[in-house]
Design a protein around this motif. Structure first.
Motif: not given
Length: 193
Positions: A155-156, A159, A49, A52
């Motif tokens: 951001l999604d 990614e 991950g 963010p």
């Protein structure tokens, strides 16, 4: 408080917020906050991950001997890849929110970081209250609106690219460390076999 970033946007937002802080709050924040820095790199968060967050209030350990202790000061770290996605108004909200964290941390005293991490969701909500009392309610609202409507969707979508950049940076750093230590990739492969 040392400002160790060249980002004009962050410096401007810091100046705007500190000028508007009530006197006692400004004195507390400036007395407790050791430094403000900015990171240009995407940061990993756990396995697979990325972080963010636009900024974090974090401990600053002065030596390796201090790790794991409560001997640390306070630093504010801005994550430039995320900060750049926000408007100047929202950035003022980010700064006000983070300085509210600093103000709360100063009130907690030694062990502030552990206390705040243990109750992180509550402290995140709690930081908006003093910032709003200080006169930043509109900027805080803009921050949350932009986070929800603009920043999170960006951001999604990005990614996979962000995770690839983090992975490439780690690989480059690992190769550089091997070069410095004199190890070759063959040596590394033999050790892992």
């Amino acid at each position: 408080m040392k400002i160790l970033t060249r980002s004009r946007r962050i410096k401007s937002a810091l100046q705007t917020v500190t000028k508007r802080l009530p006197g006692e709050a400004r004195k507390t924040v400036e007395g407790f906050l050791d430094r403000v820095i900015a990171s240009r790199e995407w940061r990993s968060l756990g396995l697979g991950g990325f972080d963010p967050s636009s900024a974090v209030t974090a401990p600053l350990f002065r030596s390796l001997d201090d790790l794991g202790s409560e001997r640390y000061t306070c630093q504010l770290i801005f994550h430039l890849p995320v900060v750049k996605l926000f408007s100047n108004t929202a950035l003022i909200g980010i700064v006000a929110h983070e300085l509210a964290h600093v103000h709360i941390a100063a009130g907690l005293g030694d062990g502030w970081h552990e206390e705040m991490k243990q109750h992180e969701p509550a402290h995140e909500r709690r930081a908006d209250r003093p910032a709003a009392r200080w006169g930043f309610a509109a900027e805080i609202a803009r921050l949350h609106e932009e986070r929800r409507k603009t920043v999170n969707p960006i951001l999604d979508r990005r990614e996979p690219v962000i995770l690839r950049r983090i992975s490439e940076r780690f690989e480059a750093e690992e190769q550089e460390a091997r070069k410095r230590s004199g190890a070759t990739s063959e040596d590394s492969n033999r050790r892992s076999s």
